[in-house]
Design a protein around this motif. Structure first.
Motif, PDB file in Angstrom:
ATOM      1  N   ALA A 198      13.341   5.199   8.223  1.00 34.53           N
ATOM      2  CA  ALA A 198      14.339   4.334   8.852  1.00 34.53           C
ATOM      3  C   ALA A 198      14.140   4.371  10.299  1.00 34.53           C
ATOM      4  O   ALA A 198      14.238   3.306  11.048  1.00 34.53           O
ATOM      5  CB  ALA A 198      15.762   4.931   8.441  1.00 34.53           C
ATOM      6  N   VAL A 199      13.700   5.498  10.961  1.00 36.94           N
ATOM      7  CA  VAL A 199      13.574   5.455  12.443  1.00 36.94           C
ATOM      8  C   VAL A 199      12.466   4.487  12.952  1.00 36.94           C
ATOM      9  O   VAL A 199      12.632   3.974  13.684  1.00 36.94           O
ATOM     10  CB  VAL A 199      13.391   7.014  12.804  1.00 36.94           C
ATOM     11  CG1 VAL A 199      13.019   7.019  14.451  1.00 36.94           C
ATOM     12  CG2 VAL A 199      14.387   8.002  12.521  1.00 36.94           C
ATOM     13  N   ILE A 200      11.272   4.551  12.109  1.00 39.50           N
ATOM     14  CA  ILE A 200      10.277   3.775  12.440  1.00 39.50           C
ATOM     15  C   ILE A 200      10.279   2.665  11.751  1.00 39.50           C
ATOM     16  O   ILE A 200       9.174   1.858  11.689  1.00 39.50           O
ATOM     17  CB  ILE A 200       8.918   4.336  12.702  1.00 39.50           C
ATOM     18  CG1 ILE A 200       8.740   5.097  11.034  1.00 39.50           C
ATOM     19  CG2 ILE A 200       9.043   5.677  13.435  1.00 39.50           C
ATOM     20  CD1 ILE A 200       7.045   5.325  10.852  1.00 39.50           C
ATOM     21  N   LEU A 201      11.160   2.194  10.866  1.00 41.58           N
ATOM     22  CA  LEU A 201      11.245   0.666  10.189  1.00 41.58           C
ATOM     23  C   LEU A 201      10.897  -0.484  10.978  1.00 41.58           C
ATOM     24  O   LEU A 201      10.286  -1.278  10.469  1.00 41.58           O
ATOM     25  CB  LEU A 201      12.726   0.567   9.560  1.00 41.58           C
ATOM     26  CG  LEU A 201      12.633  -0.653   8.474  1.00 41.58           C
ATOM     27  CD1 LEU A 201      11.725  -0.279   7.316  1.00 41.58           C
ATOM     28  CD2 LEU A 201      13.939  -0.771   7.969  1.00 41.58           C
ATOM     29  N   HIS A 202      11.136  -0.486  12.142  1.00 41.78           N
ATOM     30  CA  HIS A 202      10.924  -1.613  13.104  1.00 41.78           C
ATOM     31  C   HIS A 202       9.487  -1.962  13.372  1.00 41.78           C
ATOM     32  O   HIS A 202       8.760  -2.823  13.412  1.00 41.78           O
ATOM     33  CB  HIS A 202      11.643  -1.687  14.498  1.00 41.78           C
ATOM     34  CG  HIS A 202      11.261  -0.637  15.200  1.00 41.78           C
ATOM     35  ND1 HIS A 202      11.947   0.766  15.017  1.00 41.78           N
ATOM     36  CD2 HIS A 202      10.588  -0.556  16.436  1.00 41.78           C
ATOM     37  CE1 HIS A 202      11.451   1.467  16.014  1.00 41.78           C
ATOM     38  NE2 HIS A 202      10.633   0.751  16.875  1.00 41.78           N
ATOM     39  N   LEU A 203       8.734  -0.538  13.362  1.00 36.66           N
ATOM     40  CA  LEU A 203       7.334  -0.791  13.415  1.00 36.66           C
ATOM     41  C   LEU A 203       6.401  -1.032  12.041  1.00 36.66           C
ATOM     42  O   LEU A 203       5.511  -1.865  12.318  1.00 36.66           O
ATOM     43  CB  LEU A 203       6.581   0.719  14.167  1.00 36.66           C
ATOM     44  CG  LEU A 203       7.171   1.054  15.196  1.00 36.66           C
ATOM     45  CD1 LEU A 203       6.744   2.575  15.648  1.00 36.66           C
ATOM     46  CD2 LEU A 203       6.573   0.088  16.193  1.00 36.66           C
ATOM     47  N   LEU A 204       7.098  -0.425  10.901  1.00 34.74           N
ATOM     48  CA  LEU A 204       6.340  -0.655   9.769  1.00 34.74           C
ATOM     49  C   LEU A 204       6.793  -2.012   9.005  1.00 34.74           C
ATOM     50  O   LEU A 204       6.074  -2.529   8.112  1.00 34.74           O
ATOM     51  CB  LEU A 204       6.763   0.363   8.923  1.00 34.74           C
ATOM     52  CG  LEU A 204       6.339   1.676   9.310  1.00 34.74           C
ATOM     53  CD1 LEU A 204       6.728   2.922   8.072  1.00 34.74           C
ATOM     54  CD2 LEU A 204       4.599   1.959   9.323  1.00 34.74           C
ATOM     55  N   GLY A 205       8.018  -2.454   9.616  1.00 32.44           N
ATOM     56  CA  GLY A 205       8.465  -3.533   8.684  1.00 32.44           C
ATOM     57  C   GLY A 205       8.771  -3.333   7.172  1.00 32.44           C
ATOM     58  O   GLY A 205       9.038  -2.327   6.876  1.00 32.44           O
ATOM     59  N   TRP A 206       9.176  -4.431   6.847  1.00 36.57           N
ATOM     60  CA  TRP A 206       9.531  -4.284   5.155  1.00 36.57           C
ATOM     61  C   TRP A 206       8.405  -3.615   4.221  1.00 36.57           C
ATOM     62  O   TRP A 206       8.769  -3.321   3.422  1.00 36.57           O
ATOM     63  CB  TRP A 206      10.205  -5.601   4.750  1.00 36.57           C
ATOM     64  CG  TRP A 206      11.588  -5.811   5.222  1.00 36.57           C
ATOM     65  CD1 TRP A 206      11.886  -6.629   6.140  1.00 36.57           C
ATOM     66  CD2 TRP A 206      13.019  -5.309   5.047  1.00 36.57           C
ATOM     67  NE1 TRP A 206      13.238  -6.573   6.630  1.00 36.57           N
ATOM     68  CE2 TRP A 206      13.818  -5.574   5.731  1.00 36.57           C
ATOM     69  CE3 TRP A 206      13.048  -4.056   4.336  1.00 36.57           C
ATOM     70  CZ2 TRP A 206      15.029  -5.204   5.666  1.00 36.57           C
ATOM     71  CZ3 TRP A 206      14.474  -3.461   3.962  1.00 36.57           C
ATOM     72  CH2 TRP A 206      15.252  -4.095   4.815  1.00 36.57           C
ATOM     73  N   PHE A 207       7.197  -3.991   4.599  1.00 32.04           N
ATOM     74  CA  PHE A 207       6.241  -3.708   3.705  1.00 32.04           C
ATOM     75  C   PHE A 207       6.222  -2.106   3.735  1.00 32.04           C
ATOM     76  O   PHE A 207       5.931  -1.418   2.840  1.00 32.04           O
ATOM     77  CB  PHE A 207       4.710  -4.039   4.606  1.00 32.04           C
ATOM     78  CG  PHE A 207       3.640  -3.359   3.780  1.00 32.04           C
ATOM     79  CD1 PHE A 207       3.115  -3.952   2.618  1.00 32.04           C
ATOM     80  CD2 PHE A 207       3.057  -2.402   4.286  1.00 32.04           C
ATOM     81  CE1 PHE A 207       2.133  -3.461   1.728  1.00 32.04           C
ATOM     82  CE2 PHE A 207       1.897  -1.857   3.560  1.00 32.04           C
ATOM     83  CZ  PHE A 207       1.407  -2.371   2.562  1.00 32.04           C
ATOM     84  N   GLY A 208       6.426  -1.303   5.050  1.00 30.31           N
ATOM     85  CA  GLY A 208       6.303   0.086   4.794  1.00 30.31           C
ATOM     86  C   GLY A 208       7.769   0.610   3.807  1.00 30.31           C
ATOM     87  O   GLY A 208       7.339   1.541   3.220  1.00 30.31           O
ATOM     88  N   PHE A 209       8.867  -0.173   3.998  1.00 33.90           N
ATOM     89  CA  PHE A 209       9.959   0.205   3.108  1.00 33.90           C
ATOM     90  C   PHE A 209       9.624   0.085   1.684  1.00 33.90           C
ATOM     91  O   PHE A 209       9.862   1.023   0.713  1.00 33.90           O
ATOM     92  CB  PHE A 209      11.111  -0.585   3.420  1.00 33.90           C
ATOM     93  CG  PHE A 209      12.334   0.004   2.783  1.00 33.90           C
ATOM     94  CD1 PHE A 209      12.972   1.102   2.934  1.00 33.90           C
ATOM     95  CD2 PHE A 209      12.803  -0.904   1.809  1.00 33.90           C
ATOM     96  CE1 PHE A 209      14.246   1.291   2.096  1.00 33.90           C
ATOM     97  CE2 PHE A 209      14.068  -0.882   0.864  1.00 33.90           C
ATOM     98  CZ  PHE A 209      14.788   0.316   1.153  1.00 33.90           C
TER      99      PHE A 209
END
Length: 117
Positions: A83-94
């Motif tokens: 959740a902390v780096i979600l803006h870097l990974l985008g929805w693909f990481g989630f």
């Protein structure tokens, strides 16, 4: 300098005061029985005395379920850094993280690890 550390000092004082007041309060307000009676010594549950506890063995299913719970609990802990780096990974990481959880869940389900025997 102390202005930066004042919130931590206040938090630390509360962290020490709350358990200390609970312990001191339990000694101050505790009511001690005047005589020792056998009925007060025997452990009971839900108000029904069952006598001394019986020894029982747990099945392997119990331990397997407990280990799987711990495993998935640890995996859920990794949601915070995600959740902390979600803006870097985008929805693909989630969704990648959710797919890994789903694959692990389906695998242990197909192996029969969640069935209580």
């Amino acid at each position: 300098m102390f202005d930066d550390w004042l919130p931590f000092l206040i938090y630390g004082l509360f962290a020490l005061m709350i358990p200390a007041t609970m312990m001191i309060g339990s000694f101050v307000f505790a009511q001690r029985p005047h005589r020792r009676v056998r009925a007060r010594i025997i452990p009971f549950e839900s108000g029904v005395s069952t006598g001394p506890p019986k020894r029982q063995r747990f099945t392997v299913s119990f331990y397997l379920t407990a280990m799987l719970f711990i495993l998935f609990d640890i995996e859920i802990v990794f949601l915070y850094p995600l959740a902390v780096i979600l803006h870097l990974l985008g929805w693909f990481g989630f969704f990648d993280f959710l797919v890994v959880l789903l694959v692990a869940y389906v695998y242990i389900w197909r192996k029969g690890a969640l069935e209580w025997r």
